[in-house]
Design a protein around this motif. Structure first.
Motif, PDB file in Angstrom:
ATOM      1  N   GLU A  55      -6.196   0.001   7.898  1.00 16.33           N
ATOM      2  CA  GLU A  55      -6.789   1.117   7.158  1.00 16.33           C
ATOM      3  C   GLU A  55      -8.307   1.058   7.238  1.00 16.33           C
ATOM      4  O   GLU A  55      -8.984   2.094   7.378  1.00 16.33           O
ATOM      5  CB  GLU A  55      -6.341   1.062   5.691  1.00 16.33           C
TER       6      GLU A  55
ATOM      7  N   GLU B 223      -1.856  -4.083   6.948  1.00 19.54           N
ATOM      8  CA  GLU B 223      -2.032  -2.646   6.799  1.00 19.54           C
ATOM      9  C   GLU B 223      -3.400  -2.310   6.204  1.00 19.54           C
ATOM     10  O   GLU B 223      -4.022  -1.308   6.573  1.00 19.54           O
ATOM     11  CB  GLU B 223      -0.900  -2.069   5.953  1.00 19.54           C
TER      12      GLU B 223
ATOM     13  N   ASP C 105       5.654  -1.104  14.588  1.00 17.32           N
ATOM     14  CA  ASP C 105       6.586  -0.774  13.518  1.00 17.32           C
ATOM     15  C   ASP C 105       6.986  -2.069  12.810  1.00 17.32           C
ATOM     16  O   ASP C 105       7.470  -3.003  13.464  1.00 17.32           O
ATOM     17  CB  ASP C 105       7.828  -0.095  14.107  1.00 17.32           C
TER      18      ASP C 105
ATOM     19  N   THR D 281       6.278   3.239  17.053  1.00 13.37           N
ATOM     20  CA  THR D 281       5.698   3.449  15.726  1.00 13.37           C
ATOM     21  C   THR D 281       6.796   3.766  14.710  1.00 13.37           C
ATOM     22  O   THR D 281       7.880   4.215  15.079  1.00 13.37           O
ATOM     23  CB  THR D 281       4.706   4.627  15.745  1.00 13.37           C
ATOM     24  N   PRO D 282       6.510   3.576  13.417  1.00 13.16           N
ATOM     25  CA  PRO D 282       7.466   4.011  12.399  1.00 13.16           C
ATOM     26  C   PRO D 282       7.501   5.540  12.322  1.00 13.16           C
ATOM     27  O   PRO D 282       6.548   6.202  12.733  1.00 13.16           O
ATOM     28  CB  PRO D 282       6.915   3.421  11.094  1.00 13.16           C
TER      29      PRO D 282
ATOM     30  N   SER E 119       1.822   7.266   8.628  1.00 15.49           N
ATOM     31  CA  SER E 119       1.591   5.862   8.271  1.00 15.49           C
ATOM     32  C   SER E 119       0.304   5.413   8.930  1.00 15.49           C
ATOM     33  O   SER E 119      -0.219   6.070   9.846  1.00 15.49           O
ATOM     34  CB  SER E 119       2.749   4.970   8.739  1.00 15.49           C
ATOM     35  N   VAL E 120      -0.203   4.267   8.492  1.00 13.17           N
ATOM     36  CA  VAL E 120      -1.385   3.699   9.123  1.00 13.17           C
ATOM     37  C   VAL E 120      -1.089   3.311  10.564  1.00 13.17           C
ATOM     38  O   VAL E 120      -1.980   3.314  11.428  1.00 13.17           O
ATOM     39  CB  VAL E 120      -1.900   2.489   8.314  1.00 13.17           C
ATOM     40  N   TYR E 121       0.180   3.018  10.859  1.00 14.36           N
ATOM     41  CA  TYR E 121       0.561   2.600  12.214  1.00 14.36           C
ATOM     42  C   TYR E 121       0.522   3.763  13.196  1.00 14.36           C
ATOM     43  O   TYR E 121       0.034   3.623  14.322  1.00 14.36           O
ATOM     44  CB  TYR E 121       1.956   1.976  12.189  1.00 14.36           C
TER      45      TYR E 121
END
Length: 253
Positions: A100, A96, A39, A125-126, A130-132
């Motif tokens: 991706e 990021e 995050d 994680t966020p 998201s990509v995360y």
């Protein structure tokens, strides 16, 4: 090794708090544990007592091409931590973009860390897509959804289940999704009602309810887990019960 992605559909549910305290609870039950922060808020380190001035982490290490092992730290009680790292917005966009382009970066990074076979890996994680979260779910054996016992959180459960289905459920080796209700306020009728609805819908996938507890906030202010700050609090008991469920049902190998 067991890899747990700690996820949520919306912010403000205490997901990082749950991740940090489960790291501590598992460690206090004699498990080998590492918390990995995916995050950009880079907040997991605060919960686990790392130096607030520490800038190293996975993002700067990946961008510099250095080994992630060099960005890992040992926190109190022997919990290991891989922070996200302190980077500017330009570097964040580069990281990021890298994630991706390589959806399995985190899975490969965990393999490169050469962790002990009995390791527990908890990934913060966020909230939301998201990509995360995509990286975390592509690497995880289990998704642990953190939610609240309120109407807004209940309404977002289908979103997070769709995300998990997209990135995890068709993958061999994925063991499933479990849920933890955080900050439960049993004094409020609406919270009790929503918790009952969730229990009926989720069944045995609801593995724990962590009660709202002033000690949690006080522990964070002291850069400690609540298990260290107040070993006899209700939330400490709750986190220990969730950790025990994980140990009993998800044996490491």
């Amino acid at each position: 090794m067991r890899v747990l992605a700690i996820v949520s559909a919306k912010g403000g549910v205490g997901k990082t708090t749950v991740c940090a305290n489960l790291c501590t609870a598992l460690r206090m039950q004699n498990e080998w544990v590492i918390g990995i922060d995916m995050d950009p808020q880079n907040a997991l380190r605060f919960h686990l007592g790392l130096n607030v001035d520490e800038v190293h982490g996975s993002a700067p290490a990946a961008l510099a091409g250095t080994a992630l092992r060099e960005a890992c730290f040992q926190a109190r009680l022997g919990v290991y931590v891989l922070p996200y790292g302190d980077i500017d917005e330009g570097a964040r966009a580069q990281f990021e973009d890298m994630l991706e382009r390589d959806p399995l970066w985190l899975r490969h990074a965990l393999q490169a860390l050469a962790l002990p076979p009995q390791a527990w890996v908890l990934i913060d994680t966020p909230p939301g897509p998201s990509v995360y979260i995509r990286q975390a779910l592509a690497a995880a054996d289990v998704a642990v959804v953190t939610t609240l016992a309120d109407a807004a959180s209940y309404a977002t459960l289908p979103l997070i289940e769709r995300l998990i289905a997209t990135y995890s459920e068709s993958r061999p080796g994925f063991l499933g999704t479990v849920f933890v209700v955080n900050q439960a306020n049993q004094a409020r009728q609406l919270a009790r009602d929503v918790a009952q609805v969730m229990q009926a819908q989720l069944g045995d996938r609801l593995i724990g309810l962590v009660h709202q507890d002033q000690a949690v906030g006080e522990a964070l202010a002291s850069s400690q887990s609540v298990l260290e700050y107040d070993p006899h609090s209700q939330s400490t008991r709750d986190f220990n019960l969730v950790a025990r469920w994980l140990r009993d049902h998800l044996h490491t190998s």
